[in-house]
Enzyme design. Structure first.
Site, PDB file in Angstrom:
ATOM      1  N   PHE A 123       0.796  -1.167  -0.083  1.00 49.95           N
ATOM      2  CA  PHE A 123      -0.051   0.057   0.030  1.00 49.95           C
ATOM      3  C   PHE A 123       0.992   1.503   0.035  1.00 49.95           C
ATOM      4  O   PHE A 123       1.826   1.455   0.698  1.00 49.95           O
ATOM      5  CB  PHE A 123      -0.967   0.101   1.240  1.00 49.95           C
ATOM      6  CG  PHE A 123      -1.780   1.224   1.201  1.00 49.95           C
ATOM      7  CD1 PHE A 123      -3.152   0.879   0.505  1.00 49.95           C
ATOM      8  CD2 PHE A 123      -1.705   2.454   1.554  1.00 49.95           C
ATOM      9  CE1 PHE A 123      -3.983   2.050   0.527  1.00 49.95           C
ATOM     10  CE2 PHE A 123      -2.582   3.515   1.587  1.00 49.95           C
ATOM     11  CZ  PHE A 123      -3.593   3.324   0.979  1.00 49.95           C
ATOM     12  N   GLU A 127       4.712   9.799   1.658  1.00 53.03           N
ATOM     13  CA  GLU A 127       5.454  10.193   0.381  1.00 53.03           C
ATOM     14  C   GLU A 127       6.765  11.224   0.766  1.00 53.03           C
ATOM     15  O   GLU A 127       6.902  11.334   2.193  1.00 53.03           O
ATOM     16  CB  GLU A 127       4.675  11.461  -0.387  1.00 53.03           C
ATOM     17  CG  GLU A 127       3.445  10.724  -1.124  1.00 53.03           C
ATOM     18  CD  GLU A 127       2.454  11.696  -2.011  1.00 53.03           C
ATOM     19  OE1 GLU A 127       2.901  12.732  -2.124  1.00 53.03           O
ATOM     20  OE2 GLU A 127       1.690  11.070  -2.384  1.00 53.03           O
ATOM     21  N   ILE A 157       7.600   2.342   1.369  1.00 53.00           N
ATOM     22  CA  ILE A 157       6.690   1.229   0.967  1.00 53.00           C
ATOM     23  C   ILE A 157       7.323   0.084   0.970  1.00 53.00           C
ATOM     24  O   ILE A 157       8.332  -0.332   0.488  1.00 53.00           O
ATOM     25  CB  ILE A 157       6.068   1.694  -0.510  1.00 53.00           C
ATOM     26  CG1 ILE A 157       5.865   3.231  -0.534  1.00 53.00           C
ATOM     27  CG2 ILE A 157       4.904   0.656  -0.797  1.00 53.00           C
ATOM     28  CD1 ILE A 157       5.012   3.722   0.461  1.00 53.00           C
ATOM     29  N   GLN A 339      20.259  -4.402  28.129  1.00 51.99           N
ATOM     30  CA  GLN A 339      20.992  -3.836  29.234  1.00 51.99           C
ATOM     31  C   GLN A 339      21.239  -5.263  30.165  1.00 51.99           C
ATOM     32  O   GLN A 339      22.337  -5.252  30.873  1.00 51.99           O
ATOM     33  CB  GLN A 339      20.334  -2.858  30.210  1.00 51.99           C
ATOM     34  CG  GLN A 339      21.110  -2.351  31.536  1.00 51.99           C
ATOM     35  CD  GLN A 339      22.088  -1.158  30.982  1.00 51.99           C
ATOM     36  OE1 GLN A 339      22.086  -0.722  29.773  1.00 51.99           O
ATOM     37  NE2 GLN A 339      23.290  -0.973  31.963  1.00 51.99           N
ATOM     38  N   ILE A 340      20.409  -5.987  30.382  1.00 48.14           N
ATOM     39  CA  ILE A 340      20.577  -7.319  31.012  1.00 48.14           C
ATOM     40  C   ILE A 340      21.727  -8.156  30.450  1.00 48.14           C
ATOM     41  O   ILE A 340      22.484  -8.896  31.123  1.00 48.14           O
ATOM     42  CB  ILE A 340      19.145  -8.117  31.185  1.00 48.14           C
ATOM     43  CG1 ILE A 340      18.505  -7.192  32.089  1.00 48.14           C
ATOM     44  CG2 ILE A 340      19.527  -9.387  31.733  1.00 48.14           C
ATOM     45  CD1 ILE A 340      17.062  -7.809  32.345  1.00 48.14           C
ATOM     46  N   HIS A 341      21.657  -8.129  29.043  1.00 44.92           N
ATOM     47  CA  HIS A 341      22.504  -9.005  28.457  1.00 44.92           C
ATOM     48  C   HIS A 341      23.962  -8.224  28.440  1.00 44.92           C
ATOM     49  O   HIS A 341      24.981  -8.977  28.158  1.00 44.92           O
ATOM     50  CB  HIS A 341      22.060  -8.914  26.844  1.00 44.92           C
ATOM     51  CG  HIS A 341      20.979  -9.955  26.436  1.00 44.92           C
ATOM     52  ND1 HIS A 341      19.768  -9.919  26.775  1.00 44.92           N
ATOM     53  CD2 HIS A 341      21.100 -11.278  25.990  1.00 44.92           C
ATOM     54  CE1 HIS A 341      19.174 -10.897  26.434  1.00 44.92           C
ATOM     55  NE2 HIS A 341      19.899 -11.570  25.830  1.00 44.92           N
ATOM     56  N   GLY A 342      24.110  -6.984  28.521  1.00 44.56           N
ATOM     57  CA  GLY A 342      25.439  -6.517  28.645  1.00 44.56           C
ATOM     58  C   GLY A 342      26.069  -6.405  27.344  1.00 44.56           C
ATOM     59  O   GLY A 342      25.387  -6.348  26.142  1.00 44.56           O
ATOM     60  N   GLU A 366       2.521   3.242  10.801  1.00 48.16           N
ATOM     61  CA  GLU A 366       1.016   3.247  10.975  1.00 48.16           C
ATOM     62  C   GLU A 366       0.419   4.265  11.924  1.00 48.16           C
ATOM     63  O   GLU A 366      -0.283   4.098  12.477  1.00 48.16           O
ATOM     64  CB  GLU A 366       0.739   1.747  11.672  1.00 48.16           C
ATOM     65  CG  GLU A 366      -0.782   1.244  11.438  1.00 48.16           C
ATOM     66  CD  GLU A 366      -0.497   0.680   9.828  1.00 48.16           C
ATOM     67  OE1 GLU A 366      -1.598   0.472   9.056  1.00 48.16           O
ATOM     68  OE2 GLU A 366       0.359   0.032   9.573  1.00 48.16           O
ATOM     69  N   THR A 368       2.392   7.973  13.680  1.00 45.54           N
ATOM     70  CA  THR A 368       3.443   7.995  14.801  1.00 45.54           C
ATOM     71  C   THR A 368       2.536   8.118  16.120  1.00 45.54           C
ATOM     72  O   THR A 368       1.338   8.275  16.131  1.00 45.54           O
ATOM     73  CB  THR A 368       4.259   9.511  14.657  1.00 45.54           C
ATOM     74  OG1 THR A 368       3.281  10.269  14.641  1.00 45.54           O
ATOM     75  CG2 THR A 368       4.812   9.542  13.159  1.00 45.54           C
TER      76      THR A 368
END
Length: 388
Positions: A123, A127, A157, A339-342, A366, A368
């Site tokens: 769709f 523009e 698109i 943050q937990i994964h570092g 879809e 803002t």
């Protein structure tokens, strides 16, 4: 109040989860690195009747409804956001205008292959100079010998440049009314139409495996039978189907937030620091607790909007709320999970790094989140307009 999913939705979710585990999750990283949309996997979705979940059965769809669609999106989006986002665009804004406003001939010719998943749809609204201001589009169409000549450009698109793209539904200005306001029309432009050019793939922060391009129309002629719905009412038609798309994007955000939580919890249970797993530290526990709470709250909003839509109730405000909240929860959850994964979360080999990069667009696409707040505020204030 029954909070359990219907049996049909659970069955569909299970089917999608199995499909995602076998066909999507093992390949998502390579698709992202190669910036390649896997058309072959989309065609496999069609073989399982998953490409037209919101389309009536007589046109090749499953007519599953929004609750079942959200349940399916939870499974597909949990595996990969790029593929799920392409499926979302195909299932909603690319197909629903034909469902709602297409003629019988148009449905047989274009909607049926989309619903069966033998082709993918697109769709064109946004523009280079018009995004949130949908009424500000400049692409125009003028009458010419039994048809219309379209000139203009569309930007960002989805699904228009793949090897299975059927065509694009385009919104264009068709003239002015007696009061000086613009008239709009909706046109289906098949792939390969003379004067219709698909630009190169755009390189994005996230959604790397999703096909995204600029489209250019230069004296592109289409016949009168390619007009979808009533000429002059194109913008209203698009807005009528947009709420369904917002539910879908909200479901996409929900799936990302859940994936971020799952990845964080697994990593926290395995990673050791100072002689203990991360999950034993209260600071990490609190992050997980906040993430889990927000994910459940988002799930309630998303399914509420879907339920309202399925039951013929007004759902514009609920869809905006679900999209607004779920997209922001997705961004917060992805950030907390990294943050937990570092350091492990900051390398591209980690799954969470993909979800983190994919999350931001959910607050933009879809409509803002600023637009969602406008929609919600108008609805809220409308309830008090009588002076109560």
């Amino acid at each position: 109040m029954d909070l359990d999913l219907p049996a049909e939705a659970l069955e569909l979710q299970g089917l999608c989860r199995d499909f995602a585990e076998k066909e999507i999750e093992p390949h998502a990283e390579s698709w992202s690195e190669e910036e390649r949309f896997p058309s072959d996997v989309f065609l496999k979705m069609g073989e399982l009747d998953l490409a037209g979940l919101l389309v009536p059965e007589e046109y090749g769809g499953a007519d599953a409804g929004y609750v079942a669609y959200v349940a399916a999106m939870e499974a597909i989006g949990h595996a990969d956001q790029s593929f799920a986002a392409a499926w979302n665009a195909h299932s909603t804004i690319a197909s629903l205008p034909l469902v709602a406003f297409g003629t019988e001939e148009q449905k047989q010719k274009w909607l049926t292959p989309l619903a069966k998943g033998t082709r993918i749809g697109a769709f064109g609204l946004t523009e280079p100079t018009a995004g949130s201001d949908a009424a500000g589009i400049r692409t125009n169409a003028r009458r010419d010998s039994g048809g219309w000549i379209i000139n203009g450009a569309k930007m960002f698109i989805t699904n228009a440049g793949t090897d299975i793209s059927l065509g694009v539904t385009v919104l264009a200005v068709t003239g002015t009314n007696d009061d000086g306001t613009k008239r709009y029309g909706t046109f289906f432009v098949p792939t390969g139409t003379e004067g219709y050019t698909v630009g190169r793939p755009l390189r994005k922060i996230g959604w790397h495996a999703m096909d995204t391009r600029e489209l250019v129309f230069s004296d592109c002629w289409v016949p009168d039978e390619n007009v979808i719905g009533i000429e002059g009412n194109g913008l209203r038609q698009f807005l009528d189907v947009l709420d369904g798309g917002r539910i879908s994007v909200a479901a996409l955000g929900l799936s990302l937030a859940q994936a971020a939580l799952d990845l964080a919890a697994v990593h926290a249970g395995q990673r050791e620091q100072f002689g203990r797993t991360l999950s034993q530290f209260q600071a990490v526990q609190h992050k997980l607790a906040d993430m889990a709470t927000e994910v459940d709250a988002a799930r309630s909003l998303v399914y509420r909007a879907a339920w309202l839509a399925d039951n013929g109730r007004p759902f514009s405000e609920a869809a905006a709320m679900a999209k607004l909240y779920a997209s922001e929860v997705a961004n917060r959850a992805a950030s907390a999970s990294v943050q937990i994964h570092g350091g492990y979360g900051y390398v591209r080999e980690s799954a969470i790094s993909r979800f983190y990069a994919d999350a931001k667009i959910l607050e933009i696409g879809e409509g803002t989140n600023e637009i969602q707040r406008n929609v919600i505020a108008r609805s809220v204030m409308g309830r008090y307009s009588t002076g109560r």
